[in-house]
Motif scaffolding. Structure first.
Motif, mmCIF file in Angstrom:
data_model
loop_
_atom_site.group_PDB
_atom_site.id
_atom_site.type_symbol
_atom_site.label_atom_id
_atom_site.label_comp_id
_atom_site.label_asym_id
_atom_site.label_seq_id
_atom_site.Cartn_x
_atom_site.Cartn_y
_atom_site.Cartn_z
ATOM 1 N N ARG A 112 3.583 15.184 42.136
ATOM 2 C CA ARG A 112 5.005 15.526 42.004
ATOM 3 C C ARG A 112 5.503 16.329 43.206
ATOM 4 N N SER A 113 4.661 17.187 43.776
ATOM 5 C CA SER A 113 5.094 17.982 44.932
ATOM 6 C C SER A 113 5.291 17.121 46.171
ATOM 7 N N GLN A 114 4.701 15.915 46.179
ATOM 8 C CA GLN A 114 4.820 15.014 47.321
ATOM 9 C C GLN A 114 5.714 13.809 47.032
ATOM 10 N N GLY A 115 6.392 13.847 45.885
ATOM 11 C CA GLY A 115 7.296 12.748 45.539
ATOM 12 C C GLY A 115 6.591 11.445 45.220
ATOM 13 N N ARG B 20 3.827 8.815 42.785
ATOM 14 C CA ARG B 20 3.748 8.207 41.457
ATOM 15 C C ARG B 20 2.474 8.667 40.767
#
Length: 127
Positions: A63-66, A68
């Motif tokens: 999530r911190s790196q956008g 999946r």
């Protein structure tokens, strides 16, 4: 190849490569490639702190790196095939606020993909 050897070979293949809808996903990624993470529990009982920690670290990283997040249920072992346990894992993840973009994928439903990969390795003389 004896059935027990085939099972061990399938387990080895799983540790080397992931399959996502029939496409092989390597553990290393090219620069600027989207991040894909996964949580793959073996539900043989209730979720424990180690499961929660692993799920949280994978989720936070993705999530911190956008990226999946994929949920994959490791249920090739018969002791992990009780739907009660996998359903409880899913409920617990939702209760913790951890979501995923793909899955859950149940490994036992994807055996044909692994058999195909194993047969390809055998044909290539790599086993």
């Amino acid at each position: 190849m004896a059935p027990s050897e085939r099972g061990r070979a399938l387990t080895s293949i799983l540790s080397v490569m992931e399959f996502n809808e029939g496409h092989s996903v390597c553990t290393s990624k090219p620069r600027n490639a989207p991040v894909v993470g996964r949580f793959a529990p073996s539900p043989s009982g209730r979720m424990h702190l180690g499961n929660i920690f692993s799920a949280l670290m994978a989720w936070l990283s993705v999530r911190s790196q956008g990226g999946r997040m994929i949920l994959r249920i490791e249920d090739l072992d018969t002791r992990c095939q009780n739907p009660k346990w996998s359903n409880l894992f899913i409920e617990d993840l939702r209760w913790l606020g951890l979501d995923w973009d793909e899955g859950p994928f149940y490994q036992r439903d994807r055996t044909a993909l692994y058999e195909k990969a194993l047969n390809k390795l055998v044909a290539s003389g790599l086993t």
